[in-house]
Design an enzyme around this catalytic site. Structure first.
Site, PDB file in Angstrom:
ATOM      1  N   ASP A 251      40.625  47.840  47.027  1.00  0.00           N
ATOM      2  CA  ASP A 251      41.052  46.689  46.244  1.00  0.00           C
ATOM      3  C   ASP A 251      39.866  45.970  45.616  1.00  0.00           C
ATOM      4  O   ASP A 251      39.045  45.384  46.332  1.00  0.00           O
ATOM      5  CB  ASP A 251      41.837  45.726  47.144  1.00  0.00           C
ATOM      6  CG  ASP A 251      42.529  44.619  46.367  1.00  0.00           C
ATOM      7  OD1 ASP A 251      42.484  44.632  45.127  1.00  0.00           O
ATOM      8  OD2 ASP A 251      43.128  43.740  47.007  1.00  0.00           O
TER       9      ASP A 251
ATOM     10  N   ASP B  94      41.934  44.439  38.058  1.00  0.00           N
ATOM     11  CA  ASP B  94      42.406  44.486  39.445  1.00  0.00           C
ATOM     12  C   ASP B  94      43.012  45.849  39.762  1.00  0.00           C
ATOM     13  O   ASP B  94      44.045  46.220  39.200  1.00  0.00           O
ATOM     14  CB  ASP B  94      43.444  43.379  39.656  1.00  0.00           C
ATOM     15  CG  ASP B  94      43.843  43.203  41.115  1.00  0.00           C
ATOM     16  OD1 ASP B  94      43.312  43.930  41.970  1.00  0.00           O
ATOM     17  OD2 ASP B  94      44.690  42.331  41.392  1.00  0.00           O
TER      18      ASP B  94
END
Length: 486
Positions: free
Chosen positions: A97, A343
Site C-alpha cells: 500500500d 494510491d
C-alpha cells in the site's frame, strides 16, 4: 515460479524474513511478485463486484480526508495487491500500500473480530498470524515510537509506558517499551506494538543489513485480518527503512500492474514490484510497446499528510477537448488540502464533484447520441455513465491525464472504460466509465485519488530523491518475465 539460481532472498538474522519468489539483478535490484487478491467467488454478480469496489474506493478517500492516525487499509475484499513472505518456517501475505507508512503483521495470539469473509483463502492463502521469537520491543524514547504516535513527545509516551518521573526527567526510559498504538479506518481497526529486529538482504557481499528494522505486531483487530507493507513517504515505511542503509534501493521503486479488467486468468499473473533501478538490455528494448520514456510529474509536499504521494492534476482531455482541473487538484495548500494521491490501495480514480460532472458530461456528449444509457446498471454498480454497447465501442473517446511538470499520459481505453456482460435475464454487453465522484472540493485532505485500475499497464515509478512520480506504458507480464530471466 521458482527462483533462478541467482535468486536473492530477504531474511532476518534471527527473525527470518524470506520473500517468496524474490530475485535480484547484478546491480542489486530487488524484484517481488505482486499478487492481486481478487476472487470472483466473493461476489454473486459483476454488479456486486463493482458496487463493492465503488463503496470501498469512496470509503478510502473519506478516511484519507478524515484521519484519526489512520493507515490506508483494505476495507472490503477483492481489490488489493499482496506480497508473500516466509518468516522462518512461517509464510504470511501482506497488502502492498503506497497510501500507508507502516509495516504491520498479525501476531500470535491474534483476536480478529468480524473478520470472517474479509478475504478469500484461495487468493490470500497465508494470512498469518505469526509467532515472534527474537524481535525486541521498541523503546518509548525512540523516534519510531514518536512517529507511530503522530509525533507525540517521548516524555508523554514514556509516561504512558509508566516510566517513573525521575527517569523521565533524566531521559533514562530506554528500558520502557513504546505504548501500543491504535489505527482506525472505514469499517475496522487494530491495536499493535512496535518491534525491531535485524534485517539482512544478501544481494551482494557483504550483505545489506538493517540493524533496527521496525514493524508493528498486532494482537487484536476489528474487521482486518491481513497485515500491510506500507510503501508511503513516512519514516517507518518499507522503502524509507531500506533507504537508511541502501539509498539506491529504498529511494527508487516501481511497480507494473498487469491489466486484468477483473478477468481471473489475468489477475493470477504476477505484477512486478521493483526496488531500485533495473538495467534495460537490447532484448527488452526490442519488445513491441515495451520500452518507452517516463512522463514525470513532481511530488507535492503535504504538511498534514506527509506520507501521501501527492501530485498535481492540471486537466483531463476527452477526445480533443481539454478540461482544466480546479485549483484543488493542481496543488496542496498550507493546511494539507488538495492534490491527487497516487494510491496503489484504492481501485477507482476519484475526482471532486464539479470537475467529475464536467468530465463525464463531456464524455456523455460524445457517446450519448450513439449509445443508450444503461441507467439500471448505473444504479447497481455505483458507476456512471454506463451504456449498452449494441453499436460497439468505436465511439468511445480517448482520455488523457495532464499532470504538473508539463507531462501528459494517454490512458488505454480498458483503464477508463470497463466492458462486461450485464448479469440480467436478457444478457447485453455494457460499458461503464471507471471514474467516481469524490465529493465537494471544500472537504479536507486530498481532492482526488489516482486508483490502481487507472495504473494498469503502466510502470509507475516513485523517485524519492528527485521527488517525482513517473508513468511509462508497459506490458507488465512481459516485464516480469524478462526481469525474472535476469
Amino acid at each position: 515460479m521458482a527462483p533462478s539460481s541467482s535468486s536473492c532472498h530477504v531474511f532476518f538474522t534471527h527473525f527470518v524474513f524470506i520473500s517468496l519468489f524474490l530475485f535480484c539483478s547484478a546491480s542489486g535490484t530487488l524484484v517481488f511478485p505482486l499478487k492481486h487478491s481478487f476472487s470472483r467467488t466473493q461476489f454473486n454478480s459483476t454488479h456486486h463486484l463493482l458496487k463493492s469496489t465503488t463503496v470501498r474506493s469512496a470509503s478510502r478517500l473519506h478516511h484519507h480526508r478524515h484521519p484519526h492516525r489512520q493507515v490506508s487499509l483494505p476495507l472490503t475484499p477483492g481489490s488489493d495487491y499482496t506480497l508473500s513472505f516466509s518468516l522462518g518456517s512461517q509464510t504470511i501475505s501482506l497488502y502492498m500500500d503506497t497510501g500507508s507508512d507502516v509495516v504491520w503483521l498479525p501476531c500470535h495470539p491474534f483476536d480478529c473480530i468480524l473478520c470472517e469473509g474479509k478475504y478469500n483463502p484461495t487468493s490470500i492463502p497465508n494470512p498469518g498470524p505469526i509467532n515472534l521469537t527474537s524481535a525486541v520491543p521498541v523503546s518509548c524514547k525512540s523516534r519510531a515510537c514518536s512517529a507511530v504516535h503522530s509525533s507525540l513527545p517521548s516524555s508523554d509516551l514514556c509516561t504512558i509506558a509508566k516510566c517513573p518521573l525521575e527517569d523521565i526527567e533524566i531521559s533514562d526510559c530506554k528500558s520502557y517499551s513504546c505504548p501500543p498504538f491504535y489505527y482506525a479506518y472505514g469499517d475496522g481497526s487494530f491495536i499493535a506494538k512496535l518491534y525491531s529486529d535485524e534485517l539482512s538482504i544478501p544481494m551482494s557481499f557483504p550483505s545489506l543489513i538493517l540493524q533496527n528494522f521496525t514493524f508493528g505486531c498486532a494482537h487484536s483487530a476489528l474487521g482486518e485480518p491481513i497485515g500491510v507493507a506500507g510503501f508511503g513517504r513516512g519514516t517507518l515505511s518499507l522503502p524509507a527503512q531500506l533507504a537508511n542503509n541502501s539509498p539506491e534501493i529504498g529511494n527508487y521503486f516501481s511497480y507494473c500492474l498487469v491489466s486484468h479488467s477483473f478477468d481471473t486468468n489475468q489477475v493470477n499473473r504476477p505484477s512486478p514490484l521493483i526496488l531500485g533501478r533495473y538495467t534495460v538490455d537490447e532484448k527488452m528494448k526490442q519488445m513491441k510497446n515495451y520500452y518507452s520514456d517516463y512522463a514525470y510529474t513532481p511530488m507535492l509536499e503535504n504538511p498534514k499528510h506527509p506520507y501521501f504521494y501527492s501530485v498535481g492534476l492540471e486537466g483531463v482531455s476527452i477526445g480533443k477537448t481539454k478540461i482544466p482541473a480546479p485549483a484543488s487538484l493542481r496543488r496542496v495548500d498550507r493546511r494539507g488540502n488538495g492534490g491527487m494521491v497516487v494510491d496503489s490501495g484504492t481501485t477507482f480514480t476519484m475526482l471532486p464533484l464539479k470537475f467529475y460532472e464536467t468530465v463525464v458530461t463531456e464524455f456523455d456528449r460524445r457517446v450519448g447520441p450513439v449509445l443508450k444509457r444503461a441507467n439500471l446498471v448505473e444504479e447497481k454498480t455505483g458507476l456512471r455513465p454506463c451504456y449498452y454497447m449494441d453499436s460497439g465501442s468505436k465511439n468511445v473517446p480517448q482520455l488523457l491525464l495532464h499532470f504538473g511538470g508539463n507531462s501528459s499520459v494517454v490512458m488505454p481505453r480498458r483503464n477508463y472504460f470497463y466492458e462486461f456482460v450485464d448479469d440480467e435475464k436478457v444478457k447485453r454487453k455494457v460499458g461503464c466509465v471507471m471514474l467516481m465522484n469524490g465529493g465537494d472540493e471544500g472537504e479536507n485532505g486530498p481532492a482526488g485519488i489516482l486508483g490502481n485500475y487507472f495504473q494498469q499497464g503502466f510502470e509507475v515509478v516513485y523517485g524519492l530523491e528527485k521527488k517525482r512520480v513517473g508513468f511509462a506504458k508497459r506490458k507488465c507480464a512481459s516485464l516480469w518475465d524478462n526481469l525474472n530471466q535476469h
